[in-house]
Enzyme design. Structure first.
Site, mmCIF file in Angstrom:
data_model
loop_
_atom_site.group_PDB
_atom_site.id
_atom_site.type_symbol
_atom_site.label_atom_id
_atom_site.label_comp_id
_atom_site.label_asym_id
_atom_site.label_seq_id
_atom_site.Cartn_x
_atom_site.Cartn_y
_atom_site.Cartn_z
ATOM 1 N N HIS A 1 0.819 -1.217 0.000
ATOM 2 C CA HIS A 1 0.000 0.000 0.000
ATOM 3 C C HIS A 1 0.849 1.262 0.000
ATOM 4 C CE1 HIS A 1 0.229 -0.025 4.548
ATOM 5 N NE2 HIS A 1 0.206 1.273 4.349
ATOM 6 N N ASP B 1 0.507 -7.567 1.523
ATOM 7 C CA ASP B 1 0.884 -6.154 1.617
ATOM 8 C C ASP B 1 2.402 -5.998 1.697
ATOM 9 O OD1 ASP B 1 0.613 -3.454 1.641
ATOM 10 O OD2 ASP B 1 -0.208 -3.283 3.662
ATOM 11 N N GLY C 1 -9.939 -23.366 -4.408
ATOM 12 C CA GLY C 1 -11.358 -23.016 -4.502
ATOM 13 C C GLY C 1 -12.168 -23.458 -3.298
ATOM 14 N N GLY D 1 3.150 7.346 7.669
ATOM 15 C CA GLY D 1 4.478 7.322 7.054
ATOM 16 C C GLY D 1 5.348 6.215 7.590
ATOM 17 N N ASN D 2 4.928 5.579 8.703
ATOM 18 C CA ASN D 2 5.679 4.443 9.244
ATOM 19 C C ASN D 2 5.459 3.175 8.427
ATOM 20 O OD1 ASN D 2 5.872 5.608 12.472
ATOM 21 N ND2 ASN D 2 7.462 4.216 11.711
ATOM 22 N N SER D 3 4.408 3.158 7.632
ATOM 23 C CA SER D 3 4.096 1.946 6.864
ATOM 24 C C SER D 3 5.294 1.488 6.054
ATOM 25 C CB SER D 3 2.943 2.213 5.902
ATOM 26 O OG SER D 3 1.732 1.833 6.473
#
Lengths: 716, 262
Positions: A93, A123, A262, A210-212
């Protein structure tokens, strides 16, 4: 409610304003400089010493499909160098949709980054510093991974990164939970449910926007997590072991391979008398599981010989990881319980498709569109992945103006009676259709909307330039007038409704030549009283003035101090106050500028001899925006060519579009200063159809359409 | 209802119609027969952007009517139909920034169903008048233009004079052209001549208004004034009135000259 801890620029205008840029030869920050002199290092200092120099601040331009085009957005995040050859790990992200990445190392060095690969499901994204563009040859400091499985509740951890996008920081905390799930629903990125795979390491080290993507570090100075979310004051990091394995796959092959069956399971219901297994919740059609005997309601006891136990939601990511990690194409045995007996069935796993295809901009259609993936086709209840899904539409573009109009969610299945199976076919056919043409071409298009099959005509082609109609030559007053409300009029000694005040006289023009001065009060125009107690009466006077012929003369009765003067004015042309000044949209450089009006010159107190254009629009996060071009700048020259009018600008832009220089210099006046800016241009293709470079987002992109969104959570 | 009563009602209705019919209605029917085809629905894509507002451009389709005034398809419209800020830019300017409006994809639908592309060649914001010239597809047969409405100089009217109007039903009833009658409520003479008409008579712009003798008196156009501007939007006051044929005839000449330029 959880928050992703990337940082959008929009909310940080003030903080960024105060962000100074370190010079290239700046010394390392104080924290580390001081540490090198201290002795012996504590756990904190040790951790900082090992990882801090590996922290990278990411300044990212991403693209997102919206309103029929790919909109650019700027954000900041963090990352950590994990390979000496310049590979760094961050969040999807933060940089997974990036089209441009600027990386700032701990010592202030800035290096361009490129997206290596991304995994929205976990992510995790890997970016590579373009080492060939580095201006220094100092070796990079690399952080090492620790064993995140060894973490225990209460262990000390440090969150590192660049909160606010302005500086690197370290905060300290303890591990609060080693398997956090989000009962209210986890982040969905590009249609992928992150929580279906990730159980976060919860900690109370403070993290901010901003730490992401920044590392969570143990007391030995090793990465044990990648910070991703904040939840009720608690930070959540993707476990380091998971992040590391994904990053390694991406570095090795540019993508993450996963298996798909599935089969979906859920925790056992409380009423079921089982202490093991998982409840089979559903089986997707046309999936490997659909070829087995399994049914919803069965209790899955073992998968590929490994016992399954899903008693609570926290157990689900463990099972999902097991399935996703199975080698693609492997035949696995499934043991399950039905009607009081244990049974066995087998399936062969298949490669797992991304949840959504990549959005691409189809300028000639005024829309963005994407291919179907297996998942999105199933979610949309389609028989196969054929067709092109329209993801967004420009309201004024060809697709929206078709009759009947197309909408987001429509699926294009044929063009000129030829089937369209995917985006590549649609792009190729569009290019062929427009070959050698400069105008739009009416095209028969078949599309599906739900169960309906529609036909329409889309005028596929380059976006038309707006008409510039001629305007009549009308006289202009060449002075700014102020209305005088009753109390003000009385104070100035005016009686009755007549009298407007001259607030400014444009030098050298008709009003000035007639002898009108700032501060004069106009009482009569050609013998008629000039009313001016209400603002609209100024507009009425201007209309009256413009109803006269250019070249005619008019008389003005003016009060100046205690004197009443009779002035004669020759009515001169000048339509810019009433009309729409010439403007030019430099699409190739993402800005628009227009001719300066007399009002502009008056309001900005511009020098009379200044030749330039007023910048009226700068596409957010575009190259022009990044270069620092601002609305309100007066553009004096572009690429060294003066821009006194829109015709000159257009000529220069067209020349630049042919020569396609990487850097385009802009000379502007801003306030009383002049300055040079440098646009790092992104040239598309020369025809109406963007090149691959211009359309490919290099990463799965865009939000799920309404149709897909409803089904995807349940289906996976 | 008895058969006798139904007959009585039918006879009464027929009598009422016969009583209402007169020279004005006859002239109206003649005007309708001659000129209904000249009133054409037009659509365009309008893009509005307020620089520095923080919002991107807003784009959308607008639909309105225009009147064909030339045998080549030259069409007169109200300028505000294409630009909601027409004539108000001066008042809306703030800090040197004005709303920017651009128009593309103008198309008219003729009564025979043909769809014709048009371009805007001349605009007079003061008069709220704009002219569109056909830009037909050379690969298709030339459109068959209906009989144009002729705006001749010297056609005037006085207060309380009876009027005929051609107007439309917009989307609701498939853009059908309808007729109407009314009268002049007022005559503005300063700084220009305009005719005020009953609001219920026609609130549409771009449509022709005729005198009772069937001659074209003018075109319905609008005057807009910004009343207040708030964070939620702009409040505008509007009046529809008739721009006399003198002014239209003069503007047609200007439009022709503009079209002739390379």
């Amino acid at each position: 409610m959880q928050r992703l801890f990337g940082l959008s620029v929009a909310g940080l205008a003030l903080a960024l304003t105060g962000c100074g840029r370190l010079p290239e030869d700046s010394t390392p920050s104080m924290a580390v400089t001081e540490l090198s002199a201290s002795k012996p290092p504590s756990d904190i200092e040790n951790a900082i010493r090992r990882v801090y120099p590996a922290i990278v601040r990411l300044d990212v331009i991403s693209e997102r499909a919206a309103d029929g085009r790919m909109r650019k957005e700027r954000s900041f995040g963090s990352g950590a160098l994990i390979r000496a050859d310049g590979h760094l790990i961050t969040n999807h992200h933060v940089a997974g949709r990036a089209v441009r990445i600027r990386c700032r190392l701990w010592d202030g060095e800035e290096v361009e980054g490129e997206l290596v690969g991304t995994d929205p499901l976990a992510d995790v994204t890997v970016v590579r510093l373009k080492m060939e563009n580095r201006r220094r040859d100092t070796p990079l400091t690399v952080a090492e991974f620790g064993d995140s499985d060894a973490l225990k509740v209460g262990d000390a951890v440090f969150a590192m990164g660049s909160p606010g996008g302005v500086a690197q920081s370290v905060t300290r905390g303890i591990v609060s939970n080693t398997a956090l799930i989000l009962p209210g629903g986890s982040p969905s990125l590009d249609g992928e449910n992150v929580g279906s795979l990730v159980r976060w390491i919860a900690h109370d080290a403070r993290i901010f926007g901003g730490n992401s993507g920044g590392p969570l570090v143990n007391s030995e100075g090793r990465i044990v997590g990648i910070n991703e979310i904040g939840f009720a004051g608690i930070g959540g990091a993707i476990p380091g072991n998971l992040a590391r394995s994904i990053a390694e796959q991406i570095i090795e092959q540019g993508r993450v391979d996963r298996s798909w069956t599935g089969l979906t399971v859920q925790p056992r219901l409380k009423g079921l008398e089982f202490d093991r297994g998982a409840l089979v919740a559903g089986i997707l059609p046309d999936s490997p599981a659909a070829e087995t005997d399994l049914q919803p309601g069965d209790i899955l006891l073992a998968y590929d010989g490994i016992p399954v136990n899903c008693a609570i939601p926290e157990d689900l990511p463990v099972f999902n990881a097991l399935v996703l990690g199975t080698p693609i194409g492997k035949e696995v045995a499934l043991h399950y319980w039905r009607n009081g007996e244990e049974r066995e069935t087998r399936l062969t796993t298949r490669r797992r498709d991304p949840a959504l295809g990549r959005d691409r901009y189809l300028r000639a259609w005024g829309m963005t569109a994407r291919n179907f993936t297996l998942f999105s086709a199933i979610a949309a209840r389609r028989d196969n992945t054929d067709g092109v899904l329209v993801s967004s539409i420009s309201a004024g573009g060809p697709a929206a103006q078709a009759e009947p109009a197309m909408q987001p969610g429509d699926v294009i299945v044929a063009m000129e009676n030829e089937p369209i199976r995917n985006l590549e076919e649609l792009e190729a056919r569009t290019e062929k259709l427009l070959e050698g043409r400069e105008d739009a071409r009416p095209t028969l298009v078949a599309f599906e909307r739900g169960r309906n099959h529609f036909l329409t005509i889309v005028r596929v082609g380059p976006a038309p330039r707006p008409d510039r109609p001629e305007r009549p030559k009308r006289p202009e007053f060449h002075a700014v007038l102020q209305h005088l409300p009753q109390p003000l009029a009385e104070t100035l000694g005016l009686e009755g409704p007549a009298g407007v005040r001259v607030a400014y006289v444009f030098p050298g023009l008709s009003a000035d030549q007639a002898g009108l001065k700032t501060g004069d009060i106009i009482l009569r125009f050609d013998g008629e009283p000039v009313r001016g107690r209400r603002p609209e009466e100024i507009a009425q006077f201007n209309r009256l003035f413009r109803s006269r012929k250019v070249g005619a003369t008019a008389s003005l009765e003016v009060r100046r101090g205690n004197e009443t003067l009779a002035l004669e004015m020759t009515l001169a042309e000048g339509a810019d106050a009433a009309g729409d000044p010439d403007r030019y949209e430099a699409r190739e450089l993402d800005f628009e500028a227009r001719a300066l009006t007399l009002q502009d010159r008056a309001l900005r107190k511009l020098p009379e001899n200044l030749q330039g254009l007023l910048v009226e629009r700068v596409e957010p996060s575009s190259a022009a925006d990044l270069a620092g071009l601002q609305i309100g700048d007066i553009m004096i020259s572009l690429a060294g060519e003066p821009t006194p009018d829109t015709a000159a600008l257009e000529k220069t832009v067209k020349t630049l579009a042919e020569t396609r220089p990487r850097y385009v210099q802009v000379f502007v006046r801003r306030g009383v200063q002049t300055l040079f800016l440098e646009i790092e241009a992104e040239w598309g293709s020369k025809d109406g159809v963007p090149s691959d470079d211009a359309t490919d987002t290099t990463a799965p992109n865009g939000d799920a359409s309404e149709e897909e969104r409803g089904a995807e959570e349940a289906d996976k | 209802m008895s058969r006798l009563l139904r007959w009585c009602l039918a006879i009464a209705a027929a009598a009422a119609i016969r009583v209402a019919a007169g020279p004005l209605e006859d002239a109206g029917r003649k005007v309708y027969a001659e000129y209904a085809g000249a009133v054409v629905p037009i659509s365009a894509v309008v893009r509005i952007e307020v620089p520095g507002s923080g919002r991107g451009p807003q784009e959308g389709k607008v639909n309105f009517y225009g009147t064909i005034v030339g045998e080549d398809g030259l069409t007169a419209i109200s300028a505000t139909a294409l630009s909601p800020f027409s004539g108000m830019l001066e008042q809306l300017e703030s800090g040197g920034i004005r709303p920017a409006v651009s128009v593309t994809q103008i198309r008219a639908r003729l009564s025979d169903g043909a769809s014709v592309s048009l371009r805007q060649i001349f605009t007079d914001d003061d008069l709220d008048l704009a002219f569109l010239l056909p830009d037909p597809d050379p690969e298709k047969p030339a459109p068959k233009w209906p009989k144009p409405v002729i705006f001749a100089p010297g056609v005037e009217a006085r207060i309380f004079d009876k009027l005929l109007c051609l107007s439309g039903t917009a989307e609701l009833l498939g853009w059908a052209v309808v007729g109407g009658t009314g009268e002049i409520n007022g005559v503005i003479t300063h700084p220009r001549r305009y005719y005020l008409i009953e609001r219920s008579f026609s609130n549409m712009t771009g449509v022709p208004v005729f005198r009772a003798d069937g001659r074209a008196l003018g075109l319905a156009v609008a005057r807009r004034e910004p009343v207040s501007q708030t964070g939620r939007g702009l409040r505008v006051q509007q009046i529809v009135w008739v721009l006399p044929s003198d002014a239209i005839a003069e503007a047609i000449e200007q439009a022709r000259r503009a079209a002739a330029k390379p």
